[in-house]
Structure formats: C-alpha cells, structure tokens
Scaffold this motif. Structure first.
Motif, PDB file in Angstrom:
ATOM      1  N   ALA A  66      48.094   3.878 -10.716  1.00 59.84           N
ATOM      2  CA  ALA A  66      47.073   3.897 -10.844  1.00 59.84           C
ATOM      3  C   ALA A  66      47.008   2.376 -12.117  1.00 59.84           C
ATOM      4  O   ALA A  66      45.788   1.959 -11.207  1.00 59.84           O
ATOM      5  CB  ALA A  66      46.570   5.384 -11.796  1.00 59.84           C
ATOM      6  N   ALA A  67      47.702   2.286 -12.806  1.00 58.77           N
ATOM      7  CA  ALA A  67      47.017   0.999 -13.421  1.00 58.77           C
ATOM      8  C   ALA A  67      47.020   0.096 -12.434  1.00 58.77           C
ATOM      9  O   ALA A  67      46.643  -1.109 -12.363  1.00 58.77           O
ATOM     10  CB  ALA A  67      48.398   0.982 -14.341  1.00 58.77           C
ATOM     11  N   ILE A  68      48.518  -0.476 -11.284  1.00 51.89           N
ATOM     12  CA  ILE A  68      48.584  -0.981 -10.366  1.00 51.89           C
ATOM     13  C   ILE A  68      47.210  -1.078  -9.438  1.00 51.89           C
ATOM     14  O   ILE A  68      47.143  -2.837  -8.880  1.00 51.89           O
ATOM     15  CB  ILE A  68      50.115  -1.345  -9.825  1.00 51.89           C
ATOM     16  N   LEU A  69      47.204   0.191  -8.824  1.00 52.93           N
ATOM     17  CA  LEU A  69      46.776   0.347  -7.984  1.00 52.93           C
ATOM     18  C   LEU A  69      44.408  -0.090  -8.722  1.00 52.93           C
ATOM     19  O   LEU A  69      43.277  -0.866  -8.049  1.00 52.93           O
ATOM     20  CB  LEU A  69      45.856   1.340  -7.205  1.00 52.93           C
ATOM     21  N   ALA A  70      44.242   0.122  -9.795  1.00 47.78           N
ATOM     22  CA  ALA A  70      43.414  -0.508 -10.576  1.00 47.78           C
ATOM     23  C   ALA A  70      43.301  -1.960 -10.829  1.00 47.78           C
ATOM     24  O   ALA A  70      42.249  -2.205 -10.863  1.00 47.78           O
ATOM     25  CB  ALA A  70      43.172  -0.223 -11.940  1.00 47.78           C
ATOM     26  N   SER A  71      43.967  -2.771 -11.003  1.00 47.26           N
ATOM     27  CA  SER A  71      44.088  -3.827 -10.814  1.00 47.26           C
ATOM     28  C   SER A  71      44.088  -4.641  -9.786  1.00 47.26           C
ATOM     29  O   SER A  71      43.378  -6.025  -9.676  1.00 47.26           O
ATOM     30  CB  SER A  71      45.736  -5.065 -11.456  1.00 47.26           C
ATOM     31  N   ALA A  72      44.479  -4.661  -8.851  1.00 43.03           N
ATOM     32  CA  ALA A  72      44.253  -4.283  -7.345  1.00 43.03           C
ATOM     33  C   ALA A  72      42.778  -4.120  -7.008  1.00 43.03           C
ATOM     34  O   ALA A  72      41.376  -4.764  -6.486  1.00 43.03           O
ATOM     35  CB  ALA A  72      44.729  -3.711  -6.611  1.00 43.03           C
ATOM     36  N   MET A  73      42.012  -3.107  -7.132  1.00 46.33           N
ATOM     37  CA  MET A  73      40.973  -2.818  -6.780  1.00 46.33           C
ATOM     38  C   MET A  73      39.621  -2.815  -7.747  1.00 46.33           C
ATOM     39  O   MET A  73      38.421  -3.550  -6.445  1.00 46.33           O
ATOM     40  CB  MET A  73      40.422  -1.025  -6.442  1.00 46.33           C
ATOM     41  N   SER A  74      39.668  -3.779  -8.592  1.00 45.52           N
ATOM     42  CA  SER A  74      38.638  -3.668  -9.722  1.00 45.52           C
ATOM     43  C   SER A  74      38.630  -5.476  -8.578  1.00 45.52           C
ATOM     44  O   SER A  74      36.832  -6.033  -8.491  1.00 45.52           O
ATOM     45  CB  SER A  74      39.388  -4.584 -10.706  1.00 45.52           C
ATOM     46  N   THR A  75      40.147  -6.472  -7.843  1.00 43.57           N
ATOM     47  CA  THR A  75      39.497  -7.376  -7.051  1.00 43.57           C
ATOM     48  C   THR A  75      38.947  -7.910  -6.587  1.00 43.57           C
ATOM     49  O   THR A  75      37.810  -8.236  -5.796  1.00 43.57           O
ATOM     50  CB  THR A  75      40.661  -8.051  -7.190  1.00 43.57           C
ATOM     51  N   LEU A  76      39.241  -6.278  -5.039  1.00 46.11           N
ATOM     52  CA  LEU A  76      38.832  -6.285  -4.296  1.00 46.11           C
ATOM     53  C   LEU A  76      37.441  -5.759  -3.955  1.00 46.11           C
ATOM     54  O   LEU A  76      36.823  -6.307  -2.488  1.00 46.11           O
ATOM     55  CB  LEU A  76      39.853  -5.468  -3.507  1.00 46.11           C
ATOM     56  N   SER A  77      37.362  -4.771  -4.911  1.00 46.32           N
ATOM     57  CA  SER A  77      35.775  -4.136  -4.663  1.00 46.32           C
ATOM     58  C   SER A  77      34.626  -5.912  -5.449  1.00 46.32           C
ATOM     59  O   SER A  77      33.609  -6.204  -3.943  1.00 46.32           O
ATOM     60  CB  SER A  77      35.461  -3.117  -5.466  1.00 46.32           C
ATOM     61  N   SER A  78      34.935  -6.918  -5.365  1.00 44.34           N
ATOM     62  CA  SER A  78      34.687  -7.456  -5.746  1.00 44.34           C
ATOM     63  C   SER A  78      33.990  -8.967  -4.827  1.00 44.34           C
ATOM     64  O   SER A  78      33.344  -9.216  -5.185  1.00 44.34           O
ATOM     65  CB  SER A  78      34.907  -8.164  -6.862  1.00 44.34           C
ATOM     66  N   THR A  79      35.879  -8.909  -4.994  1.00 42.71           N
ATOM     67  CA  THR A  79      35.328  -9.655  -2.790  1.00 42.71           C
ATOM     68  C   THR A  79      34.244  -9.202  -2.629  1.00 42.71           C
ATOM     69  O   THR A  79      33.884 -10.016  -1.788  1.00 42.71           O
ATOM     70  CB  THR A  79      36.760  -9.896  -2.892  1.00 42.71           C
ATOM     71  N   ILE A  80      34.839  -8.125  -2.055  1.00 39.22           N
ATOM     72  CA  ILE A  80      34.151  -7.212  -0.912  1.00 39.22           C
ATOM     73  C   ILE A  80      31.876  -7.436  -0.816  1.00 39.22           C
ATOM     74  O   ILE A  80      31.933  -8.324   0.107  1.00 39.22           O
ATOM     75  CB  ILE A  80      33.941  -6.048  -0.216  1.00 39.22           C
ATOM     76  N   ASN A  81      32.467  -7.682  -2.705  1.00 41.99           N
ATOM     77  CA  ASN A  81      30.258  -7.882  -2.299  1.00 41.99           C
ATOM     78  C   ASN A  81      30.120  -9.327  -2.871  1.00 41.99           C
ATOM     79  O   ASN A  81      28.910  -9.755  -2.152  1.00 41.99           O
ATOM     80  CB  ASN A  81      30.519  -6.819  -3.789  1.00 41.99           C
ATOM     81  N   SER A  82      31.183 -10.236  -3.569  1.00 39.83           N
ATOM     82  CA  SER A  82      30.930 -10.861  -3.057  1.00 39.83           C
ATOM     83  C   SER A  82      31.235 -11.790  -1.484  1.00 39.83           C
ATOM     84  O   SER A  82      29.829 -12.963  -1.422  1.00 39.83           O
ATOM     85  CB  SER A  82      31.874 -12.544  -3.474  1.00 39.83           C
ATOM     86  N   LEU A  83      31.387 -12.061  -1.109  1.00 40.37           N
ATOM     87  CA  LEU A  83      31.828 -12.028   0.571  1.00 40.37           C
ATOM     88  C   LEU A  83      29.938 -11.828   1.524  1.00 40.37           C
ATOM     89  O   LEU A  83      29.509 -12.351   2.398  1.00 40.37           O
ATOM     90  CB  LEU A  83      32.728 -11.826   1.291  1.00 40.37           C
ATOM     91  N   SER A  84      29.746 -10.441   0.893  1.00 39.48           N
ATOM     92  CA  SER A  84      28.294 -10.076   1.616  1.00 39.48           C
ATOM     93  C   SER A  84      27.553 -10.365   0.944  1.00 39.48           C
ATOM     94  O   SER A  84      26.548 -11.427   1.894  1.00 39.48           O
ATOM     95  CB  SER A  84      28.578  -8.385   1.376  1.00 39.48           C
ATOM     96  N   LEU A  85      27.514 -11.224  -0.490  1.00 43.39           N
ATOM     97  CA  LEU A  85      26.876 -11.944  -1.215  1.00 43.39           C
ATOM     98  C   LEU A  85      26.074 -13.466  -0.854  1.00 43.39           C
ATOM     99  O   LEU A  85      25.230 -13.503  -0.532  1.00 43.39           O
ATOM    100  CB  LEU A  85      26.268 -12.106  -2.527  1.00 43.39           C
TER     101      LEU A  85
END
Length: 479
Positions: free
Chosen positions: A334-353
């Motif tokens: 879960a810690a590994i996934l947490a480190s990835a998902m925080s980056t990926l969700s931010s990427t989705i939001n910033s690309l949309s922006l």
C-alpha cells in the motif's frame, strides 16, 4: 496472502471515500483545479512532497546506497537551494495575476505559441514518465494476484494490475478534483513514510540491534557513508562530482518546481506569497530527510544481502516480497501504491488543467471529462514499458532524471526570459522552434558525449539563451 489483499482493498476504499466526499465541491473550474485556494499551506507542502515522490523514488533510492554510498544527498542539497531561488525570483510573478496555469504567464509575455509549446512538451513528458511510474507501481499488485493463484500469463496479470490501479486513481481524481487529490496525497505521504520507517526497523531487527555498531563500522570501512565526492574523474562518470551534483540539483529543482505545472500547481494553490514560499522551501527540507531515510534502508540491505547477487534496483522489492510477513506485506505494498497514486492523480489533474486553460478546451469540455480522458491516456502510456523494460541499462531513477533533464533547461530559460523586461527579438512561433531545437540539441550532446544528467539542464538553458541572444545581435545589425 488474503490478508495482504484485504489491506489493499481497505486502502482503496479509503481513497474512494475522499473522491466521493469532495465531489460536491468541484463544479467550477477554480474549485476543481485549485480548491478556491482554501487549503492550509502545510497540507499543500505534504501534497507537493507526495506528488514528487513516486514509486520509483520509494523503490530506487535504496538501490543507490546499496550499490554505492550517500552521494545522492548532494543533489538533494541542490534541490533546497534551487527551490529557494524559485521562491525568491519566480514565485512573485506567478502571484501578480490571476493565472491558474503557469504557462498562461508565458503566454501573457510572449504569446500563445510558446505557451502551447510548453504545455505540449509538459504533456508528452508527463505521459511517458508517469506511464513508467504507473507500470512500476502495478508490479506489487501483480505479484499478490499471482500468489493468490491467478492462472494467467505474467503479461495479462500485469495489465490486470495496471487496470485496477488506473481505475482507482482515475475515479477519485475525476470525482474529487484538486481538493480530494491534496488530502489523499497527505494520507499517502503518511502511509509511505510509515512504511519506510517500518521497513528500516524490520531490517534492523533481523540484523540484530546488538550488532548494529559492527555493521556501521563495516559500512564505513567500505566507504559507503560517503556523501561528498571531491575528486574529479578524468575518464569516468562525474554525475556526482560535488560541483556538478549540487549545481545539477539546483537546476533540476528550478526547472521542476519553477516551470513544471504539476508541481507549481500546489504552490500557487495557496492564498499568499509567504505561504507559497514556505511550501516550496519547506518541501525541499522534507525531501532531503526522506531521501536520507531510504538511503539508510539501502545501506542496511547491503549488509543484509552481502554476498548475494541481487539487482540493485530490485533489492528493496526483493526484501519486501520475501521477508515481510502477512498482513504487513499488504501495508508496505500500500505504501508503494501510495507513492505512485499521489503522483498519478496529480498528473491527471494538471494535464486536464493545462489543456483546459492553455489550449482553451474548457470551452467544449468540463474538467471532469478532460481528467477522464487523460486518465485513460495515462493507462495506455503505462503499457509502453512492456516493450522497453528489457533494454533498460541504467538505474531506473537516474534514467528518469536524465530524460527529465532534456526538457528542463530550455524551460528554465523560457521562464527567466519571461521574468525579464526585454521583449523577444523574434516572433513567438520562431521562439517555440528555438525551444524545441534546444531540447533536441541537448539530447544529441548528452547522448553523443555521454554527459552526466547533472550537466544536461544548464546546457539546455544556455542553448536557448544563446539562440535568443544571437537573435538580438542579428536584429541590432539590421536596424
């Protein structure tokens, strides 16, 4: 294994909660992308750290001290200096108007063409880079599914894992917007820091606390506590020669935290310039100690596996898979996934922006539709490593920094030129062409002369500045 899977399911449920809880507050564009600038700066600071800390960092930083020493901290020192320069020099300009995307700031100075070019380069680099991060993060899920007895090929198992991870990340990013992403980031940062501390403690307990001093002395005798590289190697790789490493860290940090929309978005999402400076400089300090934690893990793993032949980039994963008992394995995954998902969700939001504002797609599509589109696109980008992973030669983290460095230098030059008072001596279209040529030139020079990644950023910046300076001279001769 069933308990590890239940831990992951519980983690995903918590993440979903954040998405649904904040869904009602994301109707307007300012809400979806900046949360009305209402979030406290401490949460934004932790969100920034979580965003820049991917699963590559979580799994690859230990490999640096496992196969070497602590010289990567030189770059971390440069990170702090670089963020301080951004805080003092560039941030005031970002708070002088009502821009949501920092590329709008460039557009206001030099026109739409440079603005869209920066946005396009940002889009390509994020899709490719974060596609790799998504792929790496899916491997632990694929491992758990394999241990659960799923009788399908490794490739299909990997795609299934990518689908699960992508689906969860897309749902809470699309529903909750920036506010959900920030608070989920904070939760995820706590999870992977606790996971790192737990892993460190587990290694120490298995080595034996009573023999710790002996292990420290052994590592010291091998030179594995070394931080500063003072000797210039005439023929070898000088990426970590102290001057190159610190300056490289400075330039990389100026480029990433001064010109990369995904990271700058967290800084300008606060109401005041003072808070923004706290976020930027404070994040550099937190990242330094975060690196130190995972470098310590790598050193102890060297002692733990001394004499065994294990690929450095896989050593931490190897330890997690083979030494961590259930259900604690689920927590570390879960810690590994947490480190990835925080980056990926931010990427989705910033690309949309960036496509909403810099390409004016908000006239036709809502923020949620754009986020959904880039979430799906990111999933397909994550399939690319299946065709590349066999050819990787360098460490994953260092390879990522090298690729990232090709575009950072010219980007830094663009923003510092925009900060200046002089107008461009050329059209915005020609300036965009110079920007692209500078990136290509940096790639050819870096690959042709096998330069260290710490030198690529200043070379790229100087190349674009040289083109613009030459244009100024040429214009003067014509007038």
């Amino acid at each position: 294994m069933i308990w590890d899977l239940l831990v992951l399911v519980f983690y995903f449920i918590v993440v979903f909660y954040f998405g649904f809880h904040f869904a009602k507050n994301t109707q307007k564009e300012e809400d979806f992308y900046l949360a009305k600038k209402e979030i406290h700066w401490i949460f934004l600071l932790l969100s920034l750290v979580a965003t820049e800390t991917s699963s590559l960092t979580f799994l690859s930083i230990p490999s640096l001290s496992y196969k070497g020493d602590y010289r990567f901290l030189e770059i971390a020192i440069g990170y702090i200096v670089g963020r301080t320069i951004v805080a003092l020099f560039l941030l005031p300009s970002y708070f002088s108007g009502n821009t949501i995307s920092v590329y709008e700031y460039v557009g206001n100075r030099f026109g739409k063409s440079p603005q869209k070019t920066l946005s396009f380069v940002f889009t390509i680099s994020r899709l490719l880079g974060d596609g790799i991060r998504l792929y790496v993060s899916s491997l632990p899920i694929a491992f758990l599914l394999e241990r659960m007895g799923f009788a399908i090929s490794p490739e299909l198992l990997g795609i299934l894992a990518l689908s699960i991870l992508s689906l969860v990340t897309i749902i809470y990013s699309v529903l909750g917007g920036f506010r959900a992403i920030v608070f989920t980031d904070v939760l995820q940062w706590v999870i992977y820091i606790v996971g790192g501390i737990f892993a460190l403690g587990l290694i120490l307990s298995q080595l034996g606390y009573e023999t710790l001093s002996n292990h420290i002395q052994h590592l010291e005798s091998l030179g594995k506590w070394k931080v500063f590289v003072l000797d210039y190697n005439q023929t070898g790789d000088n990426s970590y020669f102290i001057l190159f490493a610190i300056l490289g860290g400075v330039f990389i940090s100026i480029g990433s935290h001064g010109t990369d929309l995904m990271l700058v978005q967290r800084v300008i999402a606060t109401k005041s310039l003072i808070s923004a400076k706290k976020i930027l400089i404070g994040s550099g300090i937190v990242v330094f100690f975060q690196f130190l934690l995972f470098l310590c893990i790598g050193s102890l793993l060297y002692v733990f596996y001394e004499g065994q032949s294990i690929t450095p980039d896989k050593v931490f994963s190897h330890f997690i898979v083979n030494e961590v008992p259930s259900p604690l394995l689920g927590i570390l995954v879960a810690a590994i996934l947490a480190s990835a998902m925080s980056t990926l969700s931010s990427t989705i939001n910033s690309l949309s922006l960036t496509w909403a504002r810099d390409w004016e797609m908000d006239r036709w599509f809502s923020p949620r539709i754009l986020s959904l589109f880039f979430g799906v696109l990111l999933f397909f980008a994550s399939l690319i490593p299946y065709f590349l992973v066999e050819t990787w030669e360098k460490g994953i983290l260092e390879m990522g920094l090298t690729i990232f460095s090709y575009t950072l230098g010219p980007s830094i030059a663009v923003f510092f030129l925009a900060k200046g008072k002089r107008d461009l001596p050329i059209s915005g279209l020609l300036f965009s062409l110079f920007f692209i040529v500078s990136i290509v030139f940096t790639m050819f020079v870096g690959i042709g002369f096998k330069l260290s990644f710490t030198l690529l950023v200043p070379i790229g910046a100087l190349t674009l500045l040289f083109f613009v300076g030459l244009s100024h001279l040429f214009k003067k001769k014509l007038t």
